[in-house]
Design a protein around this motif. Structure first.
Motif, PDB file in Angstrom:
ATOM      1  N   LEU A   1      22.711  29.033  46.859  1.00  0.00           N
ATOM      2  CA  LEU A   1      21.978  27.769  46.850  1.00  0.00           C
ATOM      3  C   LEU A   1      22.458  26.852  47.968  1.00  0.00           C
ATOM      4  CD1 LEU A   1      21.676  26.840  43.067  1.00  0.00           C
ATOM      5  CD2 LEU A   1      19.806  27.143  44.667  1.00  0.00           C
ATOM      6  N   TYR A   2      21.495  26.205  48.619  1.00  0.00           N
ATOM      7  CA  TYR A   2      21.754  25.180  49.623  1.00  0.00           C
ATOM      8  C   TYR A   2      20.898  23.976  49.257  1.00  0.00           C
ATOM      9  CZ  TYR A   2      23.752  28.896  52.526  1.00  0.00           C
ATOM     10  OH  TYR A   2      24.515  29.927  53.013  1.00  0.00           O
ATOM     11  N   PHE A   3      21.153  22.842  49.888  1.00  0.00           N
ATOM     12  CA  PHE A   3      20.387  21.636  49.613  1.00  0.00           C
ATOM     13  C   PHE A   3      19.708  21.157  50.893  1.00  0.00           C
ATOM     14  CE2 PHE A   3      23.823  21.963  46.592  1.00  0.00           C
ATOM     15  CZ  PHE A   3      23.115  21.939  45.400  1.00  0.00           C
ATOM     16  N   LEU A   4      18.379  21.026  50.813  1.00  0.00           N
ATOM     17  CA  LEU A   4      17.567  20.616  51.949  1.00  0.00           C
ATOM     18  C   LEU A   4      17.097  19.190  51.707  1.00  0.00           C
ATOM     19  CD1 LEU A   4      16.196  21.649  54.601  1.00  0.00           C
ATOM     20  CD2 LEU A   4      14.238  22.309  53.182  1.00  0.00           C
ATOM     21  N   ALA A   5      17.395  18.283  52.635  1.00  0.00           N
ATOM     22  CA  ALA A   5      17.025  16.878  52.498  1.00  0.00           C
ATOM     23  C   ALA A   5      15.522  16.698  52.642  1.00  0.00           C
ATOM     24  CB  ALA A   5      17.766  16.037  53.540  1.00  0.00           C
ATOM     25  N   ASN A   6      15.025  15.577  52.118  1.00  0.00           N
ATOM     26  CA  ASN A   6      13.613  15.232  52.247  1.00  0.00           C
ATOM     27  C   ASN A   6      13.233  15.133  53.721  1.00  0.00           C
ATOM     28  OD1 ASN A   6      11.054  14.413  51.225  1.00  0.00           O
ATOM     29  ND2 ASN A   6      11.557  12.307  51.735  1.00  0.00           N
ATOM     30  N   LYS A   7      12.026  15.586  54.053  1.00  0.00           N
ATOM     31  CA  LYS A   7      11.471  15.569  55.415  1.00  0.00           C
ATOM     32  C   LYS A   7      12.182  16.516  56.368  1.00  0.00           C
ATOM     33  CE  LYS A   7       8.501  12.210  54.584  1.00  0.00           C
ATOM     34  NZ  LYS A   7       7.095  12.492  54.479  1.00  0.00           N
ATOM     35  N   GLN A   8      12.905  17.497  55.836  1.00  0.00           N
ATOM     36  CA  GLN A   8      13.570  18.462  56.702  1.00  0.00           C
ATOM     37  C   GLN A   8      12.998  19.863  56.484  1.00  0.00           C
ATOM     38  OE1 GLN A   8      17.844  18.316  56.469  1.00  0.00           O
ATOM     39  NE2 GLN A   8      17.908  16.534  57.820  1.00  0.00           N
ATOM     40  N   THR A   9      13.149  20.695  57.518  1.00  0.00           N
ATOM     41  CA  THR A   9      12.693  22.083  57.511  1.00  0.00           C
ATOM     42  C   THR A   9      13.870  22.963  57.879  1.00  0.00           C
ATOM     43  OG1 THR A   9      10.500  21.362  58.258  1.00  0.00           O
ATOM     44  CG2 THR A   9      11.018  23.697  58.516  1.00  0.00           C
ATOM     45  N   THR A  10      13.989  24.100  57.214  1.00  0.00           N
ATOM     46  CA  THR A  10      15.058  25.025  57.582  1.00  0.00           C
ATOM     47  C   THR A  10      14.808  25.528  59.001  1.00  0.00           C
ATOM     48  OG1 THR A  10      13.857  26.840  56.509  1.00  0.00           O
ATOM     49  CG2 THR A  10      15.593  25.776  55.223  1.00  0.00           C
ATOM     50  N   PRO A  11      15.885  25.737  59.774  1.00  0.00           N
ATOM     51  CA  PRO A  11      15.719  26.163  61.171  1.00  0.00           C
ATOM     52  C   PRO A  11      15.145  27.574  61.289  1.00  0.00           C
ATOM     53  CG  PRO A  11      17.967  25.383  60.731  1.00  0.00           C
ATOM     54  CD  PRO A  11      17.280  25.514  59.423  1.00  0.00           C
ATOM     55  N   ASP A  12      14.584  27.879  62.461  1.00  0.00           N
ATOM     56  CA  ASP A  12      14.119  29.234  62.748  1.00  0.00           C
ATOM     57  C   ASP A  12      15.283  30.209  62.592  1.00  0.00           C
ATOM     58  OD1 ASP A  12      11.705  28.133  63.324  1.00  0.00           O
ATOM     59  OD2 ASP A  12      11.783  28.476  65.483  1.00  0.00           O
ATOM     60  N   GLN A  13      14.999  31.395  62.114  1.00  0.00           N
ATOM     61  CA  GLN A  13      15.961  32.478  61.890  1.00  0.00           C
ATOM     62  C   GLN A  13      16.861  32.237  60.669  1.00  0.00           C
ATOM     63  OE1 GLN A  13      15.681  35.219  63.876  1.00  0.00           O
ATOM     64  NE2 GLN A  13      14.127  34.156  65.041  1.00  0.00           N
ATOM     65  N   TRP A  14      16.770  31.073  60.037  1.00  0.00           N
ATOM     66  CA  TRP A  14      17.571  30.775  58.843  1.00  0.00           C
ATOM     67  C   TRP A  14      16.721  31.220  57.664  1.00  0.00           C
ATOM     68  CZ3 TRP A  14      18.079  28.549  54.152  1.00  0.00           C
ATOM     69  CH2 TRP A  14      19.353  28.196  53.721  1.00  0.00           C
ATOM     70  N   ASP A  15      17.176  32.197  56.900  1.00  0.00           N
ATOM     71  CA  ASP A  15      16.332  32.848  55.899  1.00  0.00           C
ATOM     72  C   ASP A  15      16.273  32.087  54.582  1.00  0.00           C
ATOM     73  OD1 ASP A  15      14.720  34.646  54.626  1.00  0.00           O
ATOM     74  OD2 ASP A  15      16.273  36.155  54.329  1.00  0.00           O
ATOM     75  N   CYS A  16      15.220  31.288  54.408  1.00  0.00           N
ATOM     76  CA  CYS A  16      14.966  30.622  53.127  1.00  0.00           C
ATOM     77  C   CYS A  16      14.186  31.606  52.263  1.00  0.00           C
ATOM     78  CB  CYS A  16      14.162  29.338  53.340  1.00  0.00           C
ATOM     79  SG  CYS A  16      13.824  28.460  51.796  1.00  0.00           S
ATOM     80  N   GLN A  17      14.751  31.935  51.092  1.00  0.00           N
ATOM     81  CA  GLN A  17      14.133  32.955  50.247  1.00  0.00           C
ATOM     82  C   GLN A  17      13.395  32.392  49.040  1.00  0.00           C
ATOM     83  OE1 GLN A  17      17.413  35.587  49.414  1.00  0.00           O
ATOM     84  NE2 GLN A  17      17.160  36.619  51.370  1.00  0.00           N
TER      85      GLN A  17
END
Length: 202
Positions: free
Chosen positions: A105-121
Motif C-alpha cells: 500500500l502507498y498513499f496518493l495525494a489528491n490531484k496527483q497521478t502515479t508516475p510513468d513506469q510506476w506500477d499502480c495495481q
C-alpha cells in the motif's frame, strides 16, 4: 595515423556494444503476464458461455477485454492511477518496474497521478466510502489491469466516488494476498502521501 584512427573507432564501437543496452533486445514476454493470462481466459469464457449469438452487453465486455489484451501486448506492463477524490487515496503498487518490490500500500495525494513506469495495481476503498455502481458492504480493493489508467474522482452532487472502469474487478479480504485493512477514510487522510517519494527512490 590512419591505423590508429581505425583502431580507436573499433575500440569505441566495441565499448559501445558491451555497455549500451541493445536496441534489438526482445520485449518482455507478455504471454507470461498474469493480467494477460486472466484477460485471455475471461475472453474465452465469455465467448464459450454466449453460444451462438452474443448479446450486445457481452460483446461490449469482450471488445473492452480485447482492447486491454492489445494494450498489454504493446509492452505496457504497468497501470497508472489518478486521484481526484478530494482526499488521500490508498493504492496498491509494486513501485517502478526496476524496484522489484512486492505489492504493498502507498498513499496518493489528491490531484496527483502515479508516475510513468510506476506500477499502480489497484485502489483500496474503505467501508465508509460509497462508490457509484459498486455494491460493497465493507472495505474492498479494486484491481486494475496493466495498461489501464484509473481515475478516482468525487461526485460533487452525491459525494460518492466514481471510477472510470466500466467493469471494476473487486477484491475482498482473504481472496488474494493483498492487504485489505478495515480503516476509515479519515485515517487515510491522516497519512503522509508517499507514492511520488517512493518513485524518486527507485
Amino acid at each position: 595515423m590512419k591505423l590508429l584512427k581505425i583502431a580507436l573507432a573499433i575500440a569505441v564501437l566495441f565499448v559501445n556494444l558491451t555497455l549500451a543496452q541493445p536496441s534489438w533486445a526482445d520485449r518482455p514476454k507478455f504471454s507470461k503476464n498474469p493480467d494477460y493470462i486472466e484477460v485471455t481466459k475471461t475472453i474465452q469464457e465469455l465467448k464459450k458461455s454466449a453460444e451462438g449469438t452474443i448479446p450486445a452487453d457481452v460483446q461490449r465486455q469482450i471488445d473492452e477485454l480485447e482492447f486491454q489484451k492489445a494494450a498489454i501486448e504493446s509492452g505496457t506492463a504497468w497501470g497508472q492511477c489518478r486521484n481526484e477524490s478530494g482526499g488521500n487515496l490508498a493504492i496498491y503498487g509494486t513501485g517502478s518496474e526496476e524496484s522489484g518490490n512486492s505489492n504493498q500500500l502507498y498513499f496518493l495525494a489528491n490531484k496527483q497521478t502515479t508516475p510513468d513506469q510506476w506500477d499502480c495495481q489497484g485502489v483500496y476503498l474503505p467501508a465508509d466510502v460509497k462508490v457509484t455502481g459498486l455494491d460493497k458492504t465493507g472495505a474492498v480493493a479494486v484491481k486494475i489491469m496493466d495498461g489501464t489508467q484509473l481515475l478516482v474522482k468525487k461526485n460533487p452532487d452525491t459525494s460518492e466516488l466514481e471510477l472510470n472502469l466500466p467493469n471494476a474487478k473487486i477484491v475482498k479480504p482473504g481472496e488474494t494476498d493483498w492487504f485489505i485493512p478495515n480503516v476509515s477514510q479519515a485515517f487515510l487522510d491522516s497519512r503522509i502521501p508517499n507514492t511520488l517519494t517512493a518513485a524518486e527512490n527507485d
